[in-house]
Design a protein around this motif. Structure first.
Motif, PDB file in Angstrom:
ATOM      1  N   ARG A  49      49.803  50.471  34.127  1.00  0.00           N
ATOM      2  CA  ARG A  49      49.642  49.509  35.311  1.00  0.00           C
ATOM      3  C   ARG A  49      48.172  49.735  35.858  1.00  0.00           C
ATOM      4  NH1 ARG A  49      54.104  48.963  40.212  1.00  0.00           N
ATOM      5  NH2 ARG A  49      53.249  47.337  41.182  1.00  0.00           N
ATOM      6  N   VAL A  50      47.797  48.567  36.503  1.00  0.00           N
ATOM      7  CA  VAL A  50      46.549  48.327  37.125  1.00  0.00           C
ATOM      8  C   VAL A  50      46.841  48.312  38.605  1.00  0.00           C
ATOM      9  CG1 VAL A  50      44.482  47.079  37.271  1.00  0.00           C
ATOM     10  CG2 VAL A  50      45.487  47.099  34.789  1.00  0.00           C
ATOM     11  N   ASP A  51      45.993  49.171  39.441  1.00  0.00           N
ATOM     12  CA  ASP A  51      46.172  49.002  40.735  1.00  0.00           C
ATOM     13  C   ASP A  51      44.982  48.034  41.254  1.00  0.00           C
ATOM     14  OD1 ASP A  51      43.550  50.407  41.139  1.00  0.00           O
ATOM     15  OD2 ASP A  51      44.774  52.277  41.854  1.00  0.00           O
ATOM     16  N   ASP A  52      45.062  47.971  42.496  1.00  0.00           N
ATOM     17  CA  ASP A  52      44.003  46.911  43.058  1.00  0.00           C
ATOM     18  C   ASP A  52      42.670  47.289  42.925  1.00  0.00           C
ATOM     19  OD1 ASP A  52      44.671  48.987  44.851  1.00  0.00           O
ATOM     20  OD2 ASP A  52      44.704  47.664  46.692  1.00  0.00           O
ATOM     21  N   ALA A  61      33.488  44.315  35.722  1.00  0.00           N
ATOM     22  CA  ALA A  61      33.116  44.803  34.275  1.00  0.00           C
ATOM     23  C   ALA A  61      32.930  43.582  33.398  1.00  0.00           C
ATOM     24  CB  ALA A  61      33.715  45.853  33.889  1.00  0.00           C
ATOM     25  N   MET A  62      33.889  42.605  33.426  1.00  0.00           N
ATOM     26  CA  MET A  62      33.902  41.405  32.655  1.00  0.00           C
ATOM     27  C   MET A  62      33.208  40.288  33.293  1.00  0.00           C
ATOM     28  SD  MET A  62      37.756  41.849  31.390  1.00  0.00           S
ATOM     29  CE  MET A  62      38.658  41.970  32.963  1.00  0.00           C
ATOM     30  N   ASN A  63      32.245  40.595  34.209  1.00  0.00           N
ATOM     31  CA  ASN A  63      31.425  39.405  35.211  1.00  0.00           C
ATOM     32  C   ASN A  63      32.445  38.373  35.500  1.00  0.00           C
ATOM     33  OD1 ASN A  63      29.022  40.780  34.194  1.00  0.00           O
ATOM     34  ND2 ASN A  63      29.154  39.997  32.370  1.00  0.00           N
ATOM     35  N   ALA A  64      33.189  38.750  36.060  1.00  0.00           N
ATOM     36  CA  ALA A  64      34.319  37.805  36.443  1.00  0.00           C
ATOM     37  C   ALA A  64      34.484  38.099  38.280  1.00  0.00           C
ATOM     38  CB  ALA A  64      35.832  37.760  35.926  1.00  0.00           C
ATOM     39  N   ASP A  65      34.708  37.032  38.758  1.00  0.00           N
ATOM     40  CA  ASP A  65      34.939  37.090  40.265  1.00  0.00           C
ATOM     41  C   ASP A  65      36.594  37.702  40.714  1.00  0.00           C
ATOM     42  OD1 ASP A  65      36.269  35.887  42.790  1.00  0.00           O
ATOM     43  OD2 ASP A  65      34.166  35.884  43.182  1.00  0.00           O
ATOM     44  N   PRO A  66      36.676  38.806  41.099  1.00  0.00           N
ATOM     45  CA  PRO A  66      37.840  39.349  41.271  1.00  0.00           C
ATOM     46  C   PRO A  66      38.943  38.373  41.964  1.00  0.00           C
ATOM     47  CG  PRO A  66      36.279  40.938  42.218  1.00  0.00           C
ATOM     48  CD  PRO A  66      35.808  39.707  41.824  1.00  0.00           C
ATOM     49  N   VAL A  67      38.469  37.751  42.995  1.00  0.00           N
ATOM     50  CA  VAL A  67      39.244  37.049  43.740  1.00  0.00           C
ATOM     51  C   VAL A  67      39.848  35.672  43.144  1.00  0.00           C
ATOM     52  CG1 VAL A  67      39.405  35.555  45.920  1.00  0.00           C
ATOM     53  CG2 VAL A  67      38.238  37.741  46.048  1.00  0.00           C
ATOM     54  N   GLU A  68      38.926  35.145  42.298  1.00  0.00           N
ATOM     55  CA  GLU A  68      39.299  34.072  41.532  1.00  0.00           C
ATOM     56  C   GLU A  68      40.186  34.291  40.390  1.00  0.00           C
ATOM     57  OE1 GLU A  68      36.153  31.746  40.067  1.00  0.00           O
ATOM     58  OE2 GLU A  68      35.034  31.779  41.940  1.00  0.00           O
ATOM     59  N   LEU A  69      39.855  35.731  39.860  1.00  0.00           N
ATOM     60  CA  LEU A  69      40.788  36.021  38.791  1.00  0.00           C
ATOM     61  C   LEU A  69      42.063  36.619  39.383  1.00  0.00           C
ATOM     62  CD1 LEU A  69      40.459  36.537  35.651  1.00  0.00           C
ATOM     63  CD2 LEU A  69      39.748  39.110  36.367  1.00  0.00           C
ATOM     64  N   PHE A  70      42.330  37.087  40.347  1.00  0.00           N
ATOM     65  CA  PHE A  70      43.525  37.441  40.804  1.00  0.00           C
ATOM     66  C   PHE A  70      44.283  36.204  41.235  1.00  0.00           C
ATOM     67  CE2 PHE A  70      46.445  39.478  43.899  1.00  0.00           C
ATOM     68  CZ  PHE A  70      47.070  40.190  43.007  1.00  0.00           C
ATOM     69  N   SER A  71      43.508  35.159  41.819  1.00  0.00           N
ATOM     70  CA  SER A  71      44.187  33.999  42.100  1.00  0.00           C
ATOM     71  C   SER A  71      44.959  33.187  41.128  1.00  0.00           C
ATOM     72  CB  SER A  71      43.356  33.040  42.934  1.00  0.00           C
ATOM     73  OG  SER A  71      42.735  33.340  44.044  1.00  0.00           O
TER      74      SER A  71
END
Length: 83
Positions: A49-52, A61-71
């Motif tokens: 399981r992945v925590d926040d 690490a994947m050059n993604a915006d964490p907020v957009e990805l979580f959305s």
């Protein structure tokens, strides 16, 4: 139990899609994190399981915006689920 919920499966799907979109292999992401490839494999197979904070670091690490990805993940979550 929370590893095998639909919500966790959707979160993992989003992480896998982000990795593919970035053109990265599991080993590439693991190297960026200073981890072994099995770390990423365990996440993607739903065995870890992945925590926040991990989600944030994985996103970066994947050059993604964490907020957009979580959305994106939230949009796929079921209406209600157990944790």
């Amino acid at each position: 139990k929370s590893l095998f919920t639909e919500a966790n499966e959707r979160l993992v799907e989003v992480l896998i899609a982000a990795r593919h979109s970035a053109g990265l292999r599991q080993v590439d992401v693991a190297d960026r994190l200073g981890k072994d490839q099995s770390y990423i494999s365990n996440i993607e197979r739903g065995q870890r399981r992945v925590d926040d904070l991990e989600f944030y670091v994985l996103s970066k690490a994947m050059n993604a915006d964490p907020v957009e990805l979580f959305s994106s993940a939230i949009e796929l979550f079921p209406e209600a689920f157990d944790i």
